[in-house]
Structures are given as structure tokens and as C-alpha cells.
Design a protein around this motif. Structure first.
Motif, mmCIF file in Angstrom:
data_model
loop_
_atom_site.group_PDB
_atom_site.id
_atom_site.type_symbol
_atom_site.label_atom_id
_atom_site.label_comp_id
_atom_site.label_asym_id
_atom_site.label_seq_id
_atom_site.Cartn_x
_atom_site.Cartn_y
_atom_site.Cartn_z
ATOM 1 N N ILE A 319 36.517 41.065 35.720
ATOM 2 C CA ILE A 319 37.406 40.345 36.524
ATOM 3 C C ILE A 319 38.694 40.765 36.486
ATOM 4 O O ILE A 319 39.514 40.633 35.531
ATOM 5 N N LEU A 320 39.214 41.392 37.832
ATOM 6 C CA LEU A 320 40.589 42.057 37.621
ATOM 7 C C LEU A 320 41.359 41.115 38.576
ATOM 8 O O LEU A 320 41.073 40.680 39.738
ATOM 9 N N ALA A 321 42.611 40.653 38.179
ATOM 10 C CA ALA A 321 43.704 40.025 38.734
ATOM 11 C C ALA A 321 44.813 41.039 39.502
ATOM 12 O O ALA A 321 45.402 41.977 38.779
ATOM 13 N N TYR A 322 45.080 40.968 40.804
ATOM 14 C CA TYR A 322 45.950 41.771 41.398
ATOM 15 C C TYR A 322 47.134 40.795 42.143
ATOM 16 O O TYR A 322 46.576 39.772 42.444
ATOM 17 N N LEU A 336 47.261 42.610 37.230
ATOM 18 C CA LEU A 336 48.183 41.578 36.489
ATOM 19 C C LEU A 336 47.323 41.374 35.269
ATOM 20 O O LEU A 336 47.832 41.106 34.200
ATOM 21 N N GLY A 337 45.990 41.238 35.365
ATOM 22 C CA GLY A 337 45.218 40.985 34.142
ATOM 23 C C GLY A 337 43.621 41.422 34.290
ATOM 24 O O GLY A 337 43.189 41.581 35.499
ATOM 25 N N LEU A 351 37.702 29.549 40.534
ATOM 26 C CA LEU A 351 38.946 29.216 39.881
ATOM 27 C C LEU A 351 39.135 27.929 39.672
ATOM 28 O O LEU A 351 38.981 27.348 40.755
ATOM 29 N N ALA A 352 39.545 27.244 38.656
ATOM 30 C CA ALA A 352 39.598 25.722 38.510
ATOM 31 C C ALA A 352 40.210 25.340 37.363
ATOM 32 O O ALA A 352 40.011 26.073 36.146
ATOM 33 N N LYS A 369 40.986 31.511 30.256
ATOM 34 C CA LYS A 369 42.382 31.056 30.544
ATOM 35 C C LYS A 369 42.952 32.016 31.534
ATOM 36 O O LYS A 369 43.169 33.160 30.796
ATOM 37 N N ILE A 370 43.604 31.792 32.609
ATOM 38 C CA ILE A 370 44.149 32.619 33.393
ATOM 39 C C ILE A 370 45.473 33.180 32.565
ATOM 40 O O ILE A 370 45.850 34.379 32.715
ATOM 41 N N HIS A 371 46.112 32.558 32.178
ATOM 42 C CA HIS A 371 47.522 32.862 31.520
ATOM 43 C C HIS A 371 47.451 33.036 29.846
ATOM 44 O O HIS A 371 48.812 33.120 29.426
#
Length: 592
Positions: A319-322, A336-337, A351-352, A369-371
Motif C-alpha cells: 500500500i503506497l501513500a502519495y 510518502l510511505g 483508513l480509520a 499505523k500511518i505515522h
């Protein structure tokens, strides 16, 4: 008695007579005082001094008459030649005459019109040399005698104004020129400042403009979008007034994808309502610009989510975050991740609570965890997990193994199953009620007559099933709650159905049929009037107005050789994003 010497009497006489006010200086061709070198004779009774000065002035006139330049008494210096500047020799002669006249007037005495430099500057700034000297003779005032100096006859002051005004033709008027330039600059600055200031209400005009603002708001609230736009073109004050959000709120609630829900909740309070209504017209008319954000080398079945200015999309088992660029129609190429943990492809994720909950083809559920780098995965089903949802700290999942399960999100209880529900069919979609009281499952409609069933979240018991006239195989591929009592579904039977649990559970209250009998893989709504669906052939994205039956617009995103389903789509008030087998497409409605 001893009489004073004659020289002392002659010197004392003019000293007694110089107490009165000095005469006005001579006026040049532009209404400015003449040069200080051309002062008249000193005031007094000394006839010898006056005759001596008059003789010198007469000689000076004869010298000036010989040259071409017009620098002289009261003219302000025309200059020699076409440039309008005084010749250096003429200026020197004029300065010499003034110095001689000042010397002959005696100590402590000034000649006619020969004030100090500061006095002359004050006169210039006050505008004493205004238009009163235009076309008239400049006169010096003696003590009851006739004028000694006049403007040169035969030349009118306004005969050639461009020469004197445009070229600055005074021999000594640099101070006056600087003052005029400063006044012009100040006037221009004031005009610019007035243009930048918000327009005030017009003092005069139609009676409509003199009404109180509250009453004017009430009147304008009955106008439609076109009338408000025309009213804004009347004046700047009305343009500012008609940009009020209160006037456009009613229009926005009736528009497509303007950021208002059916209940009137504003989801984008930081964006002016008028701007959203403008973009809404592009959605209504189907005006957009197509682009490609991402490409893949091999076929994928991607899923995506939006959060703020970030896009999360699954590719294979990652899963990629842009991050979006400011225009919203392009992405920063560097992610980003990257979130990993599955051994096979990611089938679905949500996402929750700053977490990513993913469902994989390996039968596992992943919690990221996102961060941070925190990642937990646990075995949830015997076969691939097709769908997952999370609300209020509760996770529900559905699998190909014909079960649905309930899980806690608490860190100390991850992987502990709360309920296992036998659905008797493969589960393709799942969603939790916003009230956290129940959840709905969409199945393949092979082992049970209804593919939509609602289960109690606390006990896991069946509460109701929706519909009764589904054909076999009419599986539900996507389902979503719009409110606690309404939900939308789509799937293999080519229909989008709108259910209202308050009205009936046997029949949907509205349905829309795909015109080309294509399977509908996904759907998305703005919570009000707009509905978007993704078809199974040629990557067709369709927009629907829920107030009418027919499709509003269709956008085929692939050609025949690269036919692909639309696996997932999301949209904002300005852009629509669609994930296909090989590309991630964007439809830009803000800048079509």
C-alpha cells in the motif's frame, strides 16, 4: 546744527521705505514667479539708485533681444533653441542683473519680488503661481507707481503649452517641477489606493441599493444562479454583496457535488460556496480534462482511499501513500510511505483512527499505523479476505470462505475474534452502520436468495435481509451506508439500488440500470445528488443525477485492446480518480 552728510541721507531714505510689504514677483509663462535675477528696483526715494538700476535693466533687455533664447523678465526662461532650456550665458547675465539690483538696494533691503529662497519655495508649494498668470501681464507693485516690467508683448502664454509643460522650460523652475511631479505621484497613489479598497455602497442610484442589507439579502435569496451572476455585473458593491455564502447556499444544495449533504451539512466550509457552484456546473455538463496519474507494468486489482491531500493505493502486496500537488490533478512521484506485510495481493483496505486496516489474499488482516512503522498482521480467514471495514474501534471482515468476523482494534486485543458469522455464501462487500449497531454483508447470491443481509454487531445475529427478487448470481460487489437508515448497493445484476430501511426492506426505493448491461464494480456518492459508478468494460465511469433515471454522463477511460474494469473510484468536489488494471486516471472538473 550740523547737517548730516548727503550720502547718509540718501542711504537712510530707502531704509525707511522698505518696511512695507514687498511686491509680488513677476509671473513666467507657466504662471510661476520669474527668476530672482530680474527683480525690480528697490523701494525708496533714492532717485539715483533707481535710475542706475533702470539703466542696467535696459541694457540687459537689449542684450537679451539679440539672442534667440527667450530667458528674461517674467518669462521664466524659454531657453535657446527648440529644447526650451535657457542658455548658460543668458542665465549668467540674468543672475548678474539680479545681483547688481540687490546690491544697489542697500543692506537689509530686498528688490521688488526678490524674497528669500525659503519664501519662494513656500509660494511655489502653496500654488501662488497658479493659473492667475495665464495669458496676463506680470506686474510688480511699487509704491503707487506704474508697473516697470511686463510680459514680453506678442507672445501668449498658452500659445504652445506642450513646449513649456512637456519639456519643463523654466530656467530656474527645478523646485517647482519637483513639486508638480510629487503632486502627480501623490494623486496616482491615491487613485491606486482607492481602486484597491472595497467598493462602498453607492450614495445615489436605484432604490434597491438603498435598502437595508438584511432586506436585500431576503430579496436576493429568491434569485436563481443566472440572475445572481447578472446582478454581480452591475457594480463592485453588488459583486461583493452577491458573493455572500448565504445567497449561494440554497443553490449549492440543489447542485451536484457542491460539498453539501442531503441534510445540509457543509463538508467544505473553508471553500467559498460560489466557487463550488461554479465547479458544480462542470459536473452537470460533463466538462472535464482527463489525465493519468500512475501506470503499472503488469495487471493489478487496485483499491484506493483519499484523506486530505494524500492518496493511498494498493499495488500487489503493498500500500503506497502519495501526496497531491496543489492543483489536485497530479501527484508527487516519490511516495510518502510504503506499507507492507501481506504475502499476496491486497484485496481491500480502509483508513480509520490513523490506522490502515488491510485485507489480503493470504487470508490475513494487517493493521498499520500511518505515522509510524508499527505493523501487525494476523490470520483471520482460511481463504482470501475480500472486504474489510472499521468504525469506532471495531473491525469486520468478509471472506471467500463464507464467513464474516468481528474483531477489536484495541492494541491489546488484536487478533481476538469477537464473533464468527456463517453467511452460507461468499462475501464480496461489507459495511458498518454509522450508529455502530449493525453491519451489512453483500454476498454472491448463490447459497441464499438475498445477497444483502444485516447483522447485529454486538451479538452477531441476523436482523433482516433486503429484497426478495434477486436472480441467482446477482452478487453485490460494493455496498455503503449513506446514513443510519439508507444505503446503496451495486453488483453483477447491473443495477444501483437505493435502500431506505424506514420505508421497506423488501424493495428498494430507487434503482438505476447500467445502459450496456455491464457489471458495476464500485460506486461513490457525494451524500446528496451525485452518484458515480465504475463498469466492468472499457473502464467506463458513469455519473448519475439521483433525481432522474437516465445516466447523466459516461467517460470511457480505456480503448478496446486494453479493456479493464474500474475497480475503485473516489472523487472530491473538483476531481474524480479511477483505478483500472494498468493506470490510475483523473478527471479534472476544475480546469476542464
Amino acid at each position: 546744527m550740523v547737517s548730516p552728510p548727503p550720502g547718509a541721507a540718501a542711504a537712510a531714505a530707502p531704509a525707511r521705505l522698505c518696511v512695507g510689504p514687498g511686491p509680488r514677483p513677476l509671473m513666467g509663462s507657466q504662471g510661476h514667479p520669474g527668476p530672482p535675477g530680474n527683480c525690480g528696483p528697490g523701494e525708496g526715494e533714492g532717485g539715483e539708485a533707481r535710475k542706475l538700476q533702470e539703466g542696467r535693466v535696459a541694457r540687459g533687455k537689449r542684450r537679451k533681444g539679440k539672442g534667440k533664447g527667450k530667458a528674461g523678465a517674467g518669462q521664466g526662461g524659454r531657453g535657446s533653441g527648440a529644447e526650451g532650456n535657457p542658455g548658460p550665458q543668458k542665465a549668467k547675465e540674468a543672475a548678474g542683473l539680479g545681483a547688481e539690483a540687490g546690491a544697489s538696494a542697500g543692506p537689509g533691503e530686498e528688490g521688488e519680488g526678490c524674497g528669500s529662497v525659503e519664501e519662494r519655495e513656500r509660494r511655489i508649494v502653496r500654488g501662488d503661481a497658479g493659473s492667475a498668470g495665464a495669458g496676463k501681464e506680470a506686474r510688480g507693485r511699487g509704491d503707487g507707481k506704474k508697473e516697470e516690467w511686463r510680459v514680453r508683448p506678442g507672445r501668449r502664454e498658452d500659445a504652445r503649452p506642450g513646449r513649456a509643460q512637456g519639456r519643463g522650460g523654466q530656467a530656474w523652475g527645478c523646485i517647482a517641477g519637483a513639486g508638480a511631479a510629487g503632486e502627480a505621484m501623490a494623486a496616482a497613489t491615491e487613485e491606486e489606493a482607492a481602486a484597491r479598497e472595497p467598493a462602498g455602497r453607492p450614495a445615489a442610484g436605484p432604490a434597491l441599493l438603498r435598502l437595508p442589507e438584511e432586506l436585500l439579502l431576503l430579496i436576493c435569496s429568491y434569485l436563481d444562479m443566472r440572475a445572481l451572476g447578472r446582478l454581480a455585473q452591475v457594480c463592485r458593491w453588488l459583486r461583493r454583496f452577491t458573493s455572500c455564502d448565504l445567497l449561494w447556499r440554497r443553490i449549492a444544495r440543489a447542485s451536484l457535488n457542491s460539498g453539501f449533504t442531503r441534510l445540509g451539512t457543509d463538508l467544505m466550509a473553508n471553500v467559498p460556496v460560489k466557487e463550488r457552484v461554479k465547479v458544480s456546473q462542470n459536473w452537470r455538463l460533463g466538462r472535464c480534462r482527463e489525465g493519468i496519474l500512475l501506470k503499472w507494468r503488469c495487471s493489478q486489482m487496485p483499491w484506493m482511499q483519499l484523506e486530505g491531500d494524500s492518496l493511498y493505493i494498493s499495488q500487489a502486496n503493498f500500500i503506497l501513500a502519495y501526496q497531491f500537488r496543489p492543483d489536485g490533478a497530479s501527484l508527487n512521484r516519490r511516495p510518502l510511505g510504503v506499507f507492507a506485510g501481506h504475502d499476496e495481493d491486497v484485496c481491500h483496505f480502509v483508513l480509520a483512527n490513523s490506522h490502515i486496516i488491510s485485507a489480503g489474499g493470504d487470508g490475513k488482516i494487517g493493521v498499520h499505523k500511518i505515522h509510524s512503522t508499527f505493523t501487525v498482521k494476523y490470520l483471520a480467514h482460511e481463504q482470501e479476505v475480500n472486504c474489510v471495514d472499521c468504525r469506532g474501534g471495531i473491525i469486520v471482515s468478509g471472506s471467500r470462505d463464507r464467513t464474516a468476523k468481528v474483531w477489536p482494534l484495541a492494541s491489546g486485543r488484536l487478533g481476538q475474534c469477537l464473533h464468527t458469522i456463517q453467511t452460507e455464501d461468499r462475501v464480496w462487500s461489507i459495511a458498518i452502520n454509522p450508529l455502530l449497531s449493525s453491519f451489512v454483508t453483500g454476498t454472491a447470491c448463490c447459497g441464499h436468495f438475498s445477497p444483502l443481509r444485516i447483522w447485529d454487531l454486538n451479538s452477531g445475529q441476523l436482523m433482516m435481509h433486503l429484497g426478495s427478487d434477486f436472480p441467482p448470481g446477482a452478487g453485490v460487489l460494493d455496498v455503503m451506508y449513506e446514513s443510519p437508515s439508507t444505503l446503496l448497493s451495486c453488483g453483477y445484476d447491473t443495477y444501483v439500488r437505493y435502500w431506505d430501511l424506514r420505508a421497506s426492506v423488501r424493495k428498494c426505493v430507487m434503482e438505476w440500470e447500467e445502459p450496456h448491461d455491464s457489471t458495476l464494480y464500485c460506486l461513490q456518492t457525494d451524500g446528496n445528488h451525485l452518484l458515480a459508478t465504475g463498469s466492468s468494460y472499457y473502464g467506463v465511469v458513469r455519473l448519475w443525477d439521483r433525481r432522474q433515471r437516465a445516466c447523466l454522463h459516461a467517460f470511457p477511460l480505456t480503448s478496446t485492446p486494453l479493456s479493464s474494469p474500474v475497480y475503485c473510484l473516489r472523487f472530491t468536489t473538483k476531481h474524480l480518480y479511477a483505478a483500472l488494471s494498468y493506470n490510475l486516471h483523473v478527471l479534472d472538473f476544475q480546469n476542464p
